[in-house]
Design a protein around this motif. Structure first.
Motif, short mmCIF file in Angstrom:
data_model
loop_
_atom_site.label_atom_id
_atom_site.label_comp_id
_atom_site.label_asym_id
_atom_site.label_seq_id
_atom_site.Cartn_x
_atom_site.Cartn_y
_atom_site.Cartn_z
N HIS A 160 0.93 -1.32 0.04
CA HIS A 160 -0.10 -0.08 0.15
C HIS A 160 0.90 1.26 -0.04
O HIS A 160 1.72 1.18 0.81
N PRO A 161 0.62 2.40 -0.80
CA PRO A 161 1.51 3.39 -0.74
C PRO A 161 1.50 4.27 0.38
O PRO A 161 2.41 4.87 0.73
N ALA A 162 0.52 4.09 1.22
CA ALA A 162 0.62 4.87 2.76
C ALA A 162 1.76 4.35 3.58
O ALA A 162 2.30 4.90 3.98
N MET A 163 1.86 2.79 3.53
CA MET A 163 2.80 2.19 4.17
C MET A 163 4.23 2.40 3.50
O MET A 163 5.39 2.74 4.04
N LEU A 164 4.27 2.32 2.15
CA LEU A 164 5.42 2.62 1.40
C LEU A 164 6.28 4.18 1.50
O LEU A 164 7.27 4.27 1.78
#
Length: 457
Positions: A160-164
């Protein structure tokens, strides 16, 4: 425990506290049936769905959220300010949706596990583009898989881009790559380290610094969309082969053949199935649901179940709720509520329904005043779930003050003393009940909500 205590216990641990009518429903269907219902989610009530649909950004994909709300390339000061305001509104809609579900959803165990897993896979709303994607992250990566397979949940958070973005893996680049320059200069080990230390194996899980570096190399090129590159599937995840280290690697003594994105997927599967991961997750679940210092016998039982079911979260929880340790009176009403749990239990005990944006904002502000602002834990290990972090004279005073304020602000809709006792199951010893009943009726709800008995679950 007697039958009344069992109902109190199950509603306190599998939900954010009873709402009016919950005790009667459990009495009618039985504790076992209630547990099974909670382990398999159902649809949301139409009233709740209607409230959620009003928060239109919740339905947008990460690509849509970025394209519509990120500042344009070479943005001027006004454009950046406007983008920031739009992102604040997106995060506020996510906050409201979280609270609405926690207060009104019949799928309470799912919401409890959203709280558990979001802390486990924490991201901080205050870090750049994370604000754009946090609501989608919670819905698609956390809530969707909260009762499913751990391996699937782990991969959903990892991609997920939020975690990345939050843990900087979007910058992680093979040192010998032609693209290793500027802010993409070489390895970034932040996510790889937290992936093993916090998300899977645990700090004593048997990995070394060499494993951290190897995992970081495996995850090179796991990045996010931006103005120059889109994510065709709408997820916001982009694998950049030209920034990936495609050499053969070894992780935890196991060979990982050089390749592409499948290297990272193989590494996640290896971590998800590792015995240390089973131990680490089982300890945290036992700590959350049973005791700050959970019994070792229960942790072993859960870890065995975790491995036997390939990380089936519902199966592990089913084992937990059937265990002798879970029902031991030594742990009854002994878990001190976090500020999040306490505020929600107050809202649910008083039957708060279809709250306005103003009331939701007041709940959010109350959590912040108690030191647990929603989505604002900066550290990757999330908010602590033990009494030591939250129990203090100042914290108790703040909770008592909140109970008085809450009663004054909602007096016209509050249940009577008898109704609240029926909802809570009369947890008060005789002396406390006498103090409450002898007080003026307008003060009784505040005394109930600010009582020591309301602080524990």
């Amino acid at each position: 425990m007697d039958s009344s205590q069992k109902i109190t216990h199950i509603l306190d641990r599998l939900s954010f506290g009873p709402r009016p009518g919950d005790r009667q429903r459990v009495e009618q269907i039985g504790i076992e049936s209630y547990i099974q219902q909670q382990l398999s989610t159902t649809g949301e009530p139409r009233s709740l769905t209607s409230q959620l649909n009003q928060r239109q950004t919740l339905a947008l994909s990460p690509v849509q959220l970025y394209n519509r709300n990120a500042p344009p390339r070479n943005a001027n000061q006004e454009q950046r300010r406007n983008a920031r305001l739009r992102q604040v509104e997106i995060s506020r809609q996510a906050e409201h949706a979280r609270l609405l579900r926690a207060i009104e959803s019949p799928n309470q165990l799912q919401e409890v596990m959203v709280d558990f897993w979001f802390n486990h896979f924490n991201v901080f709303v205050g870090k750049g583009l994370t604000r754009l994607w946090l609501g989608h992250y919670e819905q698609a990566a956390i809530r969707t898989h909260a009762l499913g397979k751990f391996k699937t949940l782990l991969e959903a958070t990892a991609k997920h881009p939020a975690m990345l973005f939050y843990l900087d893996n979007w910058r992680n680049t093979a040192p010998n790559s032609n693209n290793a320059r500027g802010r993409f200069k070489g390895l970034n080990e932040n996510y790889a380290r937290e992936l093993m230390e916090l998300h899977t194996l645990g700090v004593d899980g048997g990995y070394t610094q060499a494993d951290v570096e190897s995992l970081a190399r495996i995850l090179t090129g796991w990045s996010i969309m931006n103005h120059d590159r889109q994510s065709p599937d709408g997820s916001g995840f982009v694998f950049m082969a030209n920034r990936h280290d495609s050499s053969n690697k070894t992780l935890l003594g196991q060979p990982i053949a050089g390749g592409g994105v499948e290297e990272g997927e193989a590494a996640l599967e290896l971590l998800a199935r590792h015995p240390s991961t089973a131990q680490h997750i089982s300890y945290k679940l036992a700590q959350y649901f049973v005791a700050d210092q959970p019994p070792a016998s229960l942790v072993r039982q859960l870890a065995d179940r975790f491995q036997a079911t390939d990380g089936d979260i519902s199966a592990v929880l089913s084992t937990l709720f059937a265990s002798d340790e879970f029902w031991d009176t030594a742990y009854y009403q002994q878990k001190f509520k976090t500020p999040y749990q306490y505020v929600l239990s107050v809202a649910r005990a008083t039957g708060l329904n279809n709250p306005s944006e103003e009331k939701l904002n007041k709940i959010i502000n109350a959590m912040g005043q108690m030191g647990m602002p929603l989505y604002r834990c900066q550290a990757p290990d999330g908010y602590a779930q033990v009494a030591e972090a939250w129990l203090s004279p100042d914290a108790m005073l703040r909770r008592v003050s909140l109970s008085v304020t809450y009663v004054n602000q909602n007096r016209e809709n509050l249940p009577t003393f008898e109704q609240m006792i029926a909802t809570l199951g009369n947890p008060f010893p005789p002396e406390s009940r006498a103090t409450i009943t002898q007080s003026p009726p307008p003060m009784q709800p505040a005394l109930i909500l600010g009582s020591p008995e309301m602080m524990y679950r």
